[in-house]
Design an enzyme around this catalytic site. Structure first.
Site, PDB file in Angstrom:
ATOM      1  N   CYS A   2       0.832  -1.207   0.000  1.00 17.77           N
ATOM      2  CA  CYS A   2       0.000   0.000   0.000  1.00 17.77           C
ATOM      3  C   CYS A   2       0.873   1.266   0.000  1.00 17.77           C
ATOM      4  O   CYS A   2       1.973   1.275   0.530  1.00 17.77           O
ATOM      5  CB  CYS A   2      -0.855   0.041   1.254  1.00 17.77           C
ATOM      6  N   ARG A  27       4.785   0.624  -6.155  1.00 16.12           N
ATOM      7  CA  ARG A  27       4.771  -0.284  -5.004  1.00 16.12           C
ATOM      8  C   ARG A  27       3.835  -1.466  -5.221  1.00 16.12           C
ATOM      9  O   ARG A  27       3.920  -2.460  -4.499  1.00 16.12           O
ATOM     10  CB  ARG A  27       4.345   0.482  -3.742  1.00 16.12           C
ATOM     11  N   TRP A  74      -2.938  -2.557  -1.638  1.00 13.01           N
ATOM     12  CA  TRP A  74      -2.502  -3.869  -2.102  1.00 13.01           C
ATOM     13  C   TRP A  74      -3.167  -4.861  -1.146  1.00 13.01           C
ATOM     14  O   TRP A  74      -2.802  -4.937   0.027  1.00 13.01           O
ATOM     15  CB  TRP A  74      -0.977  -3.969  -2.034  1.00 13.01           C
ATOM     16  N   ASN A 100      -1.229   1.204   5.842  1.00 12.85           N
ATOM     17  CA  ASN A 100      -0.363   0.235   5.183  1.00 12.85           C
ATOM     18  C   ASN A 100       0.083  -0.744   6.265  1.00 12.85           C
ATOM     19  O   ASN A 100       0.513  -0.322   7.328  1.00 12.85           O
ATOM     20  CB  ASN A 100       0.846   0.966   4.572  1.00 12.85           C
ATOM     21  N   GLY A 101      -0.036  -2.050   6.002  1.00 13.39           N
ATOM     22  CA  GLY A 101       0.374  -3.033   7.002  1.00 13.39           C
ATOM     23  C   GLY A 101      -0.807  -3.873   7.454  1.00 13.39           C
ATOM     24  O   GLY A 101      -1.821  -3.938   6.759  1.00 13.39           O
ATOM     25  N   GLU A 484      17.851 -16.177 -10.435  1.00 10.93           N
ATOM     26  CA  GLU A 484      17.392 -14.814 -10.640  1.00 10.93           C
ATOM     27  C   GLU A 484      16.779 -14.665 -12.035  1.00 10.93           C
ATOM     28  O   GLU A 484      15.741 -14.008 -12.198  1.00 10.93           O
ATOM     29  CB  GLU A 484      18.561 -13.834 -10.409  1.00 10.93           C
ATOM     30  N   LYS A 488      12.839 -13.467 -12.782  1.00 13.91           N
ATOM     31  CA  LYS A 488      12.458 -12.309 -13.615  1.00 13.91           C
ATOM     32  C   LYS A 488      11.351 -12.708 -14.589  1.00 13.91           C
ATOM     33  O   LYS A 488      10.392 -11.975 -14.795  1.00 13.91           O
ATOM     34  CB  LYS A 488      13.657 -11.781 -14.419  1.00 13.91           C
ATOM     35  N   GLU A 491       8.086 -13.140 -12.734  1.00 14.48           N
ATOM     36  CA  GLU A 491       7.548 -11.879 -12.216  1.00 14.48           C
ATOM     37  C   GLU A 491       6.877 -11.051 -13.298  1.00 14.48           C
ATOM     38  O   GLU A 491       5.775 -10.554 -13.106  1.00 14.48           O
ATOM     39  CB  GLU A 491       8.685 -11.019 -11.622  1.00 14.48           C
ATOM     40  N   HIS A 507      16.683 -35.859 -12.312  1.00 10.42           N
ATOM     41  CA  HIS A 507      16.044 -36.498 -11.156  1.00 10.42           C
ATOM     42  C   HIS A 507      14.604 -36.037 -11.026  1.00 10.42           C
ATOM     43  O   HIS A 507      14.149 -35.686  -9.935  1.00 10.42           O
ATOM     44  CB  HIS A 507      16.844 -36.199  -9.882  1.00 10.42           C
ATOM     45  N   LYS A 606       6.431  -3.904  -4.692  1.00  8.88           N
ATOM     46  CA  LYS A 606       7.855  -3.576  -4.701  1.00  8.88           C
ATOM     47  C   LYS A 606       8.469  -3.789  -3.324  1.00  8.88           C
ATOM     48  O   LYS A 606       9.573  -4.292  -3.189  1.00  8.88           O
ATOM     49  CB  LYS A 606       8.025  -2.113  -5.121  1.00  8.88           C
TER      50      LYS A 606
HETATM   51  C1  G6P Z   1       9.495  -8.052  -3.340  1.00 14.83           C
HETATM   52  C2  G6P Z   1       9.943  -7.398  -4.632  1.00 14.83           C
HETATM   53  C3  G6P Z   1      11.232  -8.058  -5.111  1.00 14.83           C
HETATM   54  C4  G6P Z   1      12.295  -7.975  -4.026  1.00 14.83           C
HETATM   55  C5  G6P Z   1      11.798  -8.566  -2.705  1.00 14.83           C
HETATM   56  C6  G6P Z   1      12.749  -8.233  -1.569  1.00 14.83           C
HETATM   57  O1  G6P Z   1       9.115  -9.350  -3.577  1.00 14.83           O
HETATM   58  O2  G6P Z   1       8.942  -7.518  -5.620  1.00 14.83           O
HETATM   59  O3  G6P Z   1      11.706  -7.390  -6.269  1.00 14.83           O
HETATM   60  O4  G6P Z   1      13.434  -8.661  -4.441  1.00 14.83           O
HETATM   61  O5  G6P Z   1      10.539  -8.001  -2.364  1.00 14.83           O
HETATM   62  O6  G6P Z   1      12.750  -6.841  -1.387  1.00 14.83           O
HETATM   63  P1  G6P Z   1      13.913  -6.007  -0.742  1.00 14.83           P
HETATM   64  O7  G6P Z   1      13.425  -4.589  -0.816  1.00 14.83           O
HETATM   65  O8  G6P Z   1      14.058  -6.493   0.658  1.00 14.83           O
HETATM   66  O9  G6P Z   1      15.128  -6.225  -1.546  1.00 14.83           O
END
Ligand code: G6P
Length: 611
Positions: A2, A27, A74, A100-101, A484, A488, A491, A507, A606
């Protein structure tokens, strides 16, 4: 997560609130709303969906007033809907809140208030905040007293913005566990979840600390701790520009951030590896030989992309420094009863510095005596403030939800940290360091070279846009990069993708391979090339399409894989930072072809400030 904004001043609040919310869109959110005080009453407009829906609503039903709060939601408690969107308001339209939270004990409070006749309209936990403050306000007719009394009862993590119908000259903000900054203007003041929302108006900000309450009028900001003692807070002057948080002509923030990587990696490296000198300059980070000799266990803890950067760090510290490192995702670490004492070093990695699980991992470790080093991007964030030492990666604001430039800067930080530890402990000679240093300095221009040829990834994304399954495979560091790369693609392209240790594929997962599968092999580690080539052959024989990321000069791979993306040559340990760039570009162009919302992918946030 949020986004909160709030304004009090002489100008019309609605446009400032909406502008602020637009800067917090990154966010991640599913609904938006504003509450504006018109001098007599509080009026609310809110709606499910994008901010453009709210803008339409505000144009159709203009609001006026110089005090207001705004929100992008959110969803956690209750589906995304008009009714669940914030702001929420008490039954008598007295108290409006954005939040938020999570209020963890909201069910108890809700039951208590419902028994007293309070009517709940939404499924959110947030609504209890408005009703409880209102209940106390009715008892004491003092807005601030009512907020303090209510806040004492809330459990969980939250940031809240509150306005009261009877107080058109006051905006109250509360922070516990979720970030909140206050912007100081001239005859006007602001609150926001993050700095970009404020940059059109002010560069002077206060960071609210845990359990603090701020009372804003248009001419003053008063901050109180949880015992209601007045707290003096220094102003933080934001030095970066609004352009740093804008797209500068790129189609997406993600593409802009990918292209910023040469500059960012250069800065991260130059800042800590001085040209004139034969060592690392960690500035105020206290991690010398004596400190390191006292450490018998290192944990590397983070979430998401930051966790994958941490995995590279673990590998490097083990390989170069010969110290065992335990890597764990923060959400598991915090409940795993980890073995921690004053000989433990916890390294947490976080772009935002606000991720709830990572922050909690830090707190648990500190409580048990560990030393905490945080590798963080967001200056002044909670994790940065609570850690013993902070290694700022200097990546600037990262707006796209999918992390790219922060990952590269975090990996660069891992190289620097591993070299520092090795030098301090005598595990690396000056000559060995000199060689790594020379190669480190060359990384930015090598990233540049990869970016110049991004037509390669663009064409491959066209070629493979219809695949249904993707496996990223590799061995050693290449396997860690695969993780990683796979994340990506999930995501932003919403494509089913998995990272697998190349040798482990047979396996189980190999049963899934067919002609609709793409296997992306990362093949940079010289001593493992032959092994991974065999694995590529295995999947090819079962119909998979194959694409490899390899270092220039590796001709063998071209004989096996359908397509090869070449990266410039570098030392094996430095390859991850380069090998990851084609994965980022491939995911970006796949998402572009598939028409997803690249910067704000569905369901993602985010900065994840809830568990
Ligand atoms: C969320 C974001 C990711 C990020 C992760 C950890 O899932 O979408 O992109 O890697 O949080 O966030 P941080 O701010 O702790 O790196």
């Amino acid at each position: 997560m949020c986004g909160i904004v709030g304004y009090i001043g002489n100008n019309q609040a609605p446009s400032i609130l909406i502008d602020g919310l637009s800067k917090l869109e990154y966010r991640g959110y599913d609904s938006a709303g504003v509450a504006v005080h018109d001098g007599e009453n509080i009026n609310i407009l809110k709606t499910k969906g994008r901010l453009s829906n709210l803008v339409k609503l505000v144009i159709e039903n203009p609001l006026t007033g110089t005090l207001g709060i705004g929100h992008t939601r959110w969803a956690t408690h209750g589906v995304p809907s008009d009714v669940n969107a914030h702001p929420h308001i008490s039954n008598d339209n007295m108290i409006a809140v954005v939040h938020n939270g999570i209020i963890e004990n909201y069910v108890d409070i809700k039951n208590e208030l419902a028994a007293e006749g309070c009517v709940f309209l939404s499924d959110t936990d947030t609504e209890v905040i408005a009703h409880l403050i209102d209940k106390y306000y009715k008892e004491c007719l003092d807005f601030e007293d009512a907020v303090f009394k209510a806040v004492n009862r809330f459990e969980g993590a939250y940031a809240i913005g509150i306005i009261c119908k009877d107080c058109p000259d006051k905006l109250i903000a509360v922070r516990k566990g979720s970030p909140l900054v206050i912007g100081k203007g001239n005859g006007e003041n602001y609150i926001a979840s993050d700095i970009p929302a404020l940059l059109n108006y002010t560069r002077e900000v206060y960071f609210l600390e845990e359990d603090e309450v701020a009372v804003l009028t248009k001419d003053s900001v008063a901050i109180y701790d949880k015992n209601r003692n007045r707290v003096e807070r220094e102003i933080y002057h934001v030095t970066w520009d609004i352009e740093a948080a804008e797209k500068s002509g790129y189609a997406h923030f993600m593409l802009k951030e990918i292209n910023e990587q040469p500059k960012i990696v250069r800065e991260t490296i130059l800042n800590r590896v001085p040209e004139n000198g034969d060592g690392i300059d960690l500035e105020n980070i206290k991690l010398d030989r004596k400190d390191l000799e006292n450490i018998d266990r290192i944990y590397m803890v983070a979430c998401g992309t930051a966790y994958y950067a941490g995995l590279i760090g673990k590998h490097l510290i083990e390989k170069i420094c010969r110290i065992p490192v335990i890597s764990e995702v923060a959400s598991e670490f915090r409940y795993s009863d980890p073995i921690i004492d004053d000989r433990t070093l916890l390294i947490v990695v976080s772009q935002s510095g606000e991720t709830a699980d990572t922050l909690e991992a830090l707190r648990i470790s500190k409580k048990n005596g560990a030393r905490v080093l945080a590798i963080v991007n967001a200056v002044g964030s909670s994790i940065a403030r609570e850690a013993d030492d902070v290694f700022y990666i200097l990546a600037g604001p990262e707006i796209a939800v999918a992390s790219t430039k922060a990952y590269s800067a975090q990996v660069a930080a891992m190289y620097i940290l591993a070299c520092h530890i090795a030098l301090e402990l005598g595990k690396m000679t000056k000559d060995e360091f000199k060689e790594i240093k020379e190669q480190l300095y060359m990384l930015p221009s090598k990233i540049e070279l990869i970016l110049q040829k991004q037509d390669v990834e663009k064409k491959l994304a066209e070629k493979y846009m219809n695949v249904k399954n993707v496996f990223f495979i590799g061995r050693g560091l290449d396997y860690l990069v695969s993780k990683e790369g796979s994340l990506k693609l999930k995501e932003i392209a919403y494509l089913h993708s998995e990272a697998y240790a190349a040798g482990e594929l047979k396996h189980g997962p190999i049963a899934m391979i067919d002609e609709n599968t793409l296997v992306v092999a990362i093949v940079t580690q010289e001593e493992l090339i032959e092994k991974t080539i065999s694995n590529i052959k295995e999947v090819k024989a079962r119909g998979a399409k194959t694409m490899a990321v390899a270092m220039k000069g590796n001709t063998k791979i071209a004989e096996v894989a359908d397509d090869v993306i070449y990266i410039p040559r570098t030392m094996g340990i430095l390859a991850p930072i380069l090998a990851n760039i084609p994965d980022q570009l491939f995911a970006y162009y796949m998402a572009l072809n598939l028409g997803t919302d690249i910067d704000k992918p569905r369901n993602l946030a985010k900065s994840v400030t809830v568990e």
